[in-house]
Scaffold this active site. Structure first.
Site, PDB file in Angstrom:
ATOM      1  N   ILE A  30     -20.029  29.537 -10.373  1.00 37.04           N
ATOM      2  CA  ILE A  30     -19.942  29.948  -8.969  1.00 37.04           C
ATOM      3  C   ILE A  30     -21.285  29.724  -8.269  1.00 37.04           C
ATOM      4  CG2 ILE A  30     -19.472  31.873  -7.408  1.00 37.04           C
ATOM      5  CD1 ILE A  30     -17.953  33.134  -9.899  1.00 37.04           C
TER       6      ILE A  30
ATOM      7  N   GLY B 252     -21.523  29.463 -15.610  1.00 34.19           N
ATOM      8  CA  GLY B 252     -20.956  28.421 -16.444  1.00 34.19           C
ATOM      9  C   GLY B 252     -20.887  28.734 -17.918  1.00 34.19           C
TER      10      GLY B 252
ATOM     11  N   PHE C 214     -13.506  29.479 -14.323  1.00 37.45           N
ATOM     12  CA  PHE C 214     -14.836  29.571 -13.723  1.00 37.45           C
ATOM     13  C   PHE C 214     -15.465  30.906 -14.064  1.00 37.45           C
ATOM     14  CE2 PHE C 214     -11.908  31.304 -10.629  1.00 37.45           C
ATOM     15  CZ  PHE C 214     -12.561  32.422 -10.125  1.00 37.45           C
ATOM     16  N   CYS C 215     -16.806  30.947 -13.970  1.00 35.58           N
ATOM     17  CA  CYS C 215     -17.569  32.175 -14.189  1.00 35.58           C
ATOM     18  C   CYS C 215     -18.838  32.086 -13.348  1.00 35.58           C
ATOM     19  CB  CYS C 215     -17.879  32.374 -15.669  1.00 35.58           C
ATOM     20  SG  CYS C 215     -18.802  31.009 -16.409  1.00 35.58           S
ATOM     21  N   THR C 216     -19.755  33.008 -13.527  1.00 35.87           N
ATOM     22  CA  THR C 216     -20.923  33.082 -12.643  1.00 35.87           C
ATOM     23  C   THR C 216     -21.800  31.840 -12.740  1.00 35.87           C
ATOM     24  OG1 THR C 216     -20.922  35.484 -12.922  1.00 35.87           O
ATOM     25  CG2 THR C 216     -22.894  34.489 -11.969  1.00 35.87           C
TER      26      THR C 216
END
Length: 308
Positions: free
Chosen positions: A211, A186, A182-184
């Site tokens: 997120i 996508g 996951f990241c901020t």
């Protein structure tokens, strides 16, 4: 909408799209002109592999920008996330030409050739609660410091360029497991999962919309997220419902600070924090204190100091 809730003034749009964009240089000037003429501020990156960025403006201006972008055939189907800000969260508008719209630095990795399986926000909890799943935060260490998913692995990278090396060093831990990243918003996971799959690891997943989408859609009482999500603008961080968080930015070293770090005796607004206090000289701190004084004076005049 509850009529007693004050309307926030700015729409913030985080967007990206991987595509084949051969004539990306030609888009820079008209895109910058549109944004500036409509009072939009933020940063947009253009590269042969697509577009990425976050911008803010009035609802009408952002709607106009999205329509402008969607009229470019390669941009149809933009990945978009909206949030609100009660003040303009950017100082200026920048449209930059880049080699990559998210820099990993590994040749031949193209998300259009295949990425991990998308997992919707509503399904994410079930995946990461599975003991057979290894959950990896692909963001940088300063972002992770104020919030992450429960039991997620922190690679402790200072830039995304370091992520492939971390994967190579821990490849044995990933093989034979479900790998959920996951990241901020996508975009980093598009490349991260494509890279991991290129190593022959097949059971790879990533959080669609990142997120931000999870915090927007998953109720706080059902959430497996702890803390706040760092964002690259003057809001610093957002929490559930994409409400502005309580984290602040150290103006000396640019590190985000959670509430407990703001309580540290080493945190002096505009001057120092627990992350930089020991590596700054008295001369540095005097210079930062003077800058912070000028920022406060500018605020008293109702303007924003560029050093803020």
């Amino acid at each position: 909408m509850n009529s007693s809730t004050p309307q926030q003034d700015f729409c913030v749009a985080a967007l990206y799209r991987f595509c084949r964009l051969e004539a990306f240089e030609a888009l820079r000037e008209p895109l910058a002109a549109f944004c500036c003429s409509h009072g939009i501020k933020g940063t947009l990156l253009l590269a042969r592999e697509g577009i990425n960025g976050t911008v803010a403006g009035t609802d009408e201006a952002i709607a106009g920008l999205i329509a402008w972008l969607e009229a470019v055939p390669e941009f149809a189907g933009l990945e978009l996330k909206y949030s609100r800000a009660d003040e303009m969260p950017f100082h200026r508008m920048k449209v930059r030409l880049k080699r990559e719209i998210v820099t990993m630095g590994v040749e031949g990795i193209d998300p259009l050739d295949g990425t991990g399986a998308y997992v919707e926000a509503k399904d994410w909890n079930a995946l990461i609660a599975d003991p057979d799943t290894i959950v990896i935060d692909t963001r940088n260490d300063y972002e992770v410091s104020i919030g992450t998913f429960r039991n997620a692995v922190d690679p402790k990278t200072s830039s995304f360029r370091e992520f492939p090396d971390w994967v190579e060093q821990h490849r044995g831990d990933l093989e034979g497991r479900k790998v959920a990243m996951f990241c901020t918003g996508g975009i980093r996971c598009e490349k991260a999962t494509a890279y991991v799959k290129s190593l022959g690891i097949e059971d790879v997943f990533h959080l669609k919309g990142g997120i931000l989408k999870y915090l927007e859609e998953v109720p706080a009482e059902q959430s497996l997220w702890d803390g706040e999500c760092f964002v690259f603008d003057e809001r610093v961080a957002v929490s559930h419902g994409l409400e502005q968080g309580v984290s602040v930015l150290c103006r000396a070293c640019r590190h985000p600070l959670a509430l407990e770090e703001q309580a540290s005796p080493h945190f002096i607004e505009g001057v120092s924090c627990p992350h930089c206090h020991e590596v700054r000289t008295d001369e540095d701190r005097a210079r930062y204190a003077e800058r912070h004084k000028q920022v406060e004076l500018a605020a008293d005049r109702g303007v924003r100091h560029i050093g803020s």
